[in-house]
Design an enzyme around this catalytic site. Structure first.
Site, PDB file in Angstrom:
ATOM      1  N   CYS A  52     -80.832 -47.180 -40.327  1.00 16.48           N
ATOM      2  CA  CYS A  52     -80.915 -46.773 -38.916  1.00 16.48           C
ATOM      3  C   CYS A  52     -80.515 -45.309 -38.752  1.00 16.48           C
ATOM      4  O   CYS A  52     -81.107 -44.579 -37.951  1.00 16.48           O
ATOM      5  CB  CYS A  52     -80.012 -47.649 -38.053  1.00 16.48           C
ATOM      6  SG  CYS A  52     -80.426 -49.390 -38.151  1.00 16.48           S
ATOM      7  N   ARG A 129     -86.726 -53.795 -36.252  1.00 21.93           N
ATOM      8  CA  ARG A 129     -87.122 -52.408 -35.931  1.00 21.93           C
ATOM      9  C   ARG A 129     -88.424 -52.456 -35.123  1.00 21.93           C
ATOM     10  O   ARG A 129     -89.518 -52.403 -35.687  1.00 21.93           O
ATOM     11  CB  ARG A 129     -87.303 -51.607 -37.220  1.00 21.93           C
ATOM     12  CG  ARG A 129     -86.052 -51.577 -38.067  1.00 21.93           C
ATOM     13  CD  ARG A 129     -86.209 -50.779 -39.342  1.00 21.93           C
ATOM     14  NE  ARG A 129     -85.084 -51.067 -40.209  1.00 21.93           N
ATOM     15  CZ  ARG A 129     -83.854 -50.564 -40.061  1.00 21.93           C
ATOM     16  NH1 ARG A 129     -83.628 -49.697 -39.086  1.00 21.93           N
ATOM     17  NH2 ARG A 129     -82.886 -50.894 -40.870  1.00 21.93           N
TER      18      ARG A 129
END
Lengths: 226, 78
Positions: A52, A129
Site C-alpha cells: 500500500c 485493492r
C-alpha cells in the site's frame, strides 16, 4: 442446496453511492463536493503495509497528471483517522513523499460495503485493492479489482482515465494498449524488486532492520529475487 | 461533522478566517473561485463553505457565497 448470499455491488454505468466520511483533509460529502470533477476512488487493505505504501507513493507521484485531467484522487481503508495521519507522516518522514490527496477513514467499513470493496474470499476484515473511476456526473465508468498481494499500476489507471475522457470527447473507442501519445514509461531495476512480508511481532520488527533487506521502515522492506 | 472551521463553542479556525477574509476582500465568489484564490482543493473548500454556511457565517445567492453580519462581526474581532 446451500444458499448463496448475493451482495449488491455497484457496477459500471451505475450512479456511485452517496456517502459522508471523515478524511485526512477534512470531512467530505460524496458526490456533492466533487461535482464537475472526475474521481478515482481507490481502496487499500491497511495503513503501514508495504505494498500500500508503494501504491500511495505511486499515486502521489502522478497526482499532478491526474489534476491536469480534472481528476481528484481519494484513498480509503478500514483504518481510523489517526492511523491514516500517522502513516502519511511516516511516508513523508521516511521517503520525503507528501500524500496530496484525502484518505477516507472508514472505520466501520460502511463506505467499503457500499462500493463492494470487501471480498470475503480474499479477506473479511480488509478491503481489496479496488479502483472506481467516477465521472463528473457521478456515474461509475470503470472498476478494477486487485488482490491484496499485487500492487496496482498507477500509469494504467491514468491511461484508463485518458481513454474514458478521449471516448467522451471524440465519441470514439480506444484499442488494446492505446495511449494518448507515445510514452516514455520505463521500468527500471527498482521495478523488479519484491516486498518482504512485514513482521507480525515486535520481536520480528526489531530484527527486521538488521536482516540485510532494503528497508524504508520496519514494515516496508524490499529484496531482489534470486 | 466538523471540518475544523468552527469549533463547538463557535470559534473560527485559521482556515475559516482565511476563507472569510478572502470573501470580504473579493465580495462574492463561487466555490471554484474560492478554491482558486485560496489554492486549496475544491472538495475541501466546498466542505468548509458548507460548514461556515451551516454555522451562519455565510449565505448563498445563486452560485455565489457572501459574508453574513455574523461573519463581519467575527472578522472585526479576529
Amino acid at each position: 442446496m446451500e444458499e448463496v448470499k448475493v451482495v449488491s455491488m455497484p457496477r459500471i454505468g451505475d450512479l456511485a453511492p452517496s456517502f459522508e466520511a471523515q478524511t485526512t483533509m477534512g470531512p467530505i460529502k460524496f458526490p456533492d463536493d466533487f461535482k464537475g470533477q472526475w474521481v478515482v476512488l481507490f481502496s487499500h487493505p491497511a495503513d503501514f503495509t508495504p505494498v500500500c505504501t508503494t501504491e500511495f507513493m505511486g499515486f502521489a507521484k502522478l497526482n499532478s497528471e491526474f489534476q491536469k485531467r480534472n481528476v481528484q484522487l481519494i484513498g480509503l481503508s478500514i483504518d481510523n483517522i489517526f492511523s491514516h495521519i500517522a502513516w502519511v507522516m511516516n511516508i513523508k518522514e521516511k521517503t520525503g513523499v507528501e500524500i496530496p490527496f484525502p484518505i477516507i477513514a472508514d472505520v466501520d467499513g460502511k463506505v467499503a460495503q457500499l462500493f463492494g470493496m470487501l471480498h470475503p474470499g480474499e479477506s473479511s476484515t480488509v478491503t481489496v485493492r479496488a479502483v472506481f473511476i467516477i465521472d463528473p456526473n457521478a456515474k461509475i465508468r470503470a472498476i478494477i479489482y486487485y488482490p491484496l498481494s499485487a500492487g496496482r499500476n498507477m500509469k494504467e489507471i491514468l491511461r484508463l482515465v485518458d481513454a474514458l475522457q478521449t471516448a467522451d470527447k471524440y465519441q470514439v473507442a480506444t484499442p488494446a494498449d492505446w495511449v494518448p501519445e507515445p510514452q516514455t514509461w520505463e521500468f527500471t531495476e527498482e521495478n523488479t524488486k519484491v516486498i518482504v512480508p512485514p513482521p507480525t511481532s515486535y520481536e520480528e520488527a526489531v530484527k527486521r532492520l538488521k536482516e540485510g533487506y532494503e528497508c524504508v521502515d520496519w514494515y516496508f522492506c524490499k529484496k531482489k529475487l534470486g | 461533522m466538523s471540518n475544523g472551521c468552527v469549533s463547538p463553542d463557535g470559534r473560527l479556525s485559521e482556515r475559516a478566517i482565511e476563507l472569510l477574509k478572502l470573501l470580504k476582500e473579493k465580495g462574492r465568489l463561487k466555490d471554484t473561485e474560492v478554491a482558486e484564490y485560496a489554492q486549496r482543493p475544491l472538495f475541501q473548500v466546498r466542505s468548509s463553505l458548507r460548514e461556515l454556511m451551516n454555522a451562519g457565517f455565510l449565505k448563498v445567492e445563486g452560485e455565489h457565497y457572501l459574508l453574513t453580519e455574523k461573519a463581519e462581526e467575527a472578522l472585526s474581532k479576529a
